[in-house]
Design an enzyme around this catalytic site. Sequence first.
Site, PDB file in Angstrom:
ATOM      1  CG  HIS A 121     -40.715  18.371 -31.697  1.00  0.00           C
ATOM      2  ND1 HIS A 121     -39.370  18.709 -31.516  1.00  0.00           N
ATOM      3  CD2 HIS A 121     -41.308  18.711 -30.552  1.00  0.00           C
ATOM      4  CE1 HIS A 121     -39.228  19.189 -30.350  1.00  0.00           C
ATOM      5  NE2 HIS A 121     -40.276  19.286 -29.717  1.00  0.00           N
TER       6      HIS A 121
ATOM      7  NE  ARG B 216     -40.372  13.557 -33.777  1.00  0.00           N
ATOM      8  CZ  ARG B 216     -39.644  13.553 -32.704  1.00  0.00           C
ATOM      9  NH1 ARG B 216     -38.793  14.559 -32.846  1.00  0.00           N
ATOM     10  NH2 ARG B 216     -40.094  13.277 -31.670  1.00  0.00           N
TER      11      ARG B 216
ATOM     12  CG  ASN C 279     -35.617  18.774 -31.994  1.00  0.00           C
ATOM     13  OD1 ASN C 279     -36.513  19.752 -32.162  1.00  0.00           O
ATOM     14  ND2 ASN C 279     -35.704  17.984 -30.931  1.00  0.00           N
TER      15      ASN C 279
ATOM     16  CG  HIS D 100     -41.950  21.434 -22.231  1.00  0.00           C
ATOM     17  ND1 HIS D 100     -40.951  21.851 -21.687  1.00  0.00           N
ATOM     18  CD2 HIS D 100     -41.534  20.897 -23.426  1.00  0.00           C
ATOM     19  CE1 HIS D 100     -39.910  21.530 -22.343  1.00  0.00           C
ATOM     20  NE2 HIS D 100     -40.223  21.089 -23.394  1.00  0.00           N
TER      21      HIS D 100
ATOM     22  CG  ASN E 290     -37.290  13.656 -21.877  1.00  0.00           C
ATOM     23  OD1 ASN E 290     -37.679  12.980 -21.092  1.00  0.00           O
ATOM     24  ND2 ASN E 290     -36.240  13.708 -22.865  1.00  0.00           N
TER      25      ASN E 290
ATOM     26  CG  ASP F 125     -43.274  18.764 -26.461  1.00  0.00           C
ATOM     27  OD1 ASP F 125     -42.635  19.119 -27.448  1.00  0.00           O
ATOM     28  OD2 ASP F 125     -42.661  18.283 -25.445  1.00  0.00           O
TER      29      ASP F 125
ATOM     30  N   GLY G 110     -41.617  11.663 -26.030  1.00  0.00           N
ATOM     31  CA  GLY G 110     -42.461  12.322 -26.950  1.00  0.00           C
ATOM     32  C   GLY G 110     -43.750  11.410 -27.244  1.00  0.00           C
TER      33      GLY G 110
END
Length: 446
Positions: A63, A65, A95, A237, A284, A311, A330
């Site tokens: 991620h 961002r 996301n 994960h 998560n 992740d 995260g």
Amino acid sequence: MNTILIKNAQIVNEGTIINGDVLIQDDRIAEIAESISVKSADTKVIDADGCYLIPGMIDDQVHFREPGLTHKANIATESKAAAAGGITSFIEMPNTVPQATTIDLLEEKFAIAKETSWVNYSFMFGGTNDNLDEILKVDPSKVAGLKLFLGSSTGNMLVDNPETLEEIFSKTDLLISAHCEDETTIKQNMSVYVAEFGEDIPIEKHPLIRSEEACYISSSKAIELAKKTGARLHVFHLSTEKETHLFSNKKPLSEKKITAEVCVHHLWFTDQDYATKGTKIKWNPAVKTQKDKDGLWKALLDDRIDVIATDHAPHTLEEKNNNYTKAPSGGPLVQHALAALFEMHHKGFISVEKLVEKTAHNPAILFQIKDRGYIKRGYKADVVLVNPFAPWTVNKENILYKCGWSPFEGTTFKSRVTHTIVNGVLVYENGKFPNKSVPERLTFNR
């Protein structure tokens, strides 16, 4: 012609380690031999001096961002940190803000990466309860796959309509990657601890809220649906020993329809580390017990789990220092993942050959990535030199993430990445970035 000659390396590829040289011409591996002579005066010669030469890690879940959350990170900063950590290709998640749930929004992310990334890139397309028409437009030869949040989503990305989910699984040809945690179970668990503690839930309760059962219910349902529809499913994960028994090692990876990933933090930390690390290791799915960690290692080594990823999901320290209910899940990992895995090698958990299989060969096989993931003649020259005996300690001064922190701060690793070559360009060398590569959009043999 750009030419690099790597001499005296321990070349790790396809389950073997050989001593030798590798010649890189332009963006490809041109020759691998016991000894290769310098071809011209302008050849850059790197004496590996017995260090490991490995294919660059292909990280199938990050991620970064961007767009929309760039106060935490962006593609430029995090891909540069990835290069320093020996990652030469990444697959980023949808996301962001806005979410990559239309073809146009997805292509905007590709355009950003083309201009700013330090390493090769692809992106997952995001599924929702109402974008099946867009999903069916995605070209599987140009996009890594489809990401479905079956728990722990942001925005409207929780796909919780059973009819919609079955329709997606039935109709798409894309590889489906899923985050599996059952929201109903999590909400029930959370209500119990909110009633007891209010807003000040101890971080140690995180793996009891996002529990083994929440993970298992969701993973088993996804696998059942994949078997029913024939969909190609990759479960991200894994965090529990119980889930590992849902997966098989009876077929070679290239023939599997259902595969699994484990992340570095679930192989390193346990719930005992919450006492010292606090919300810095709030992920998560949650980091769970020693039994779970042991089970994940066992499944990784016997090939029920197929790949290792990071992740990587940075947040600012200010955000992470909130209390349990407000601290986001995260953490940043791309710069330190390979160093941590080599540390686990030194401790006897994993061979270097297996490490390379799970971080480079298998992601290439699983996603059908063209011409990457191996040290082979004719393949793209994405390679990394690792000195197994060059200790260093993670601290604020050498952290490259935009967020400026790491869950590994204070950890001393025995091994370090010394050189990273992307598409034949030396982008990282002993703490410096001598050149900016021309990173490429990953393509897929589908």
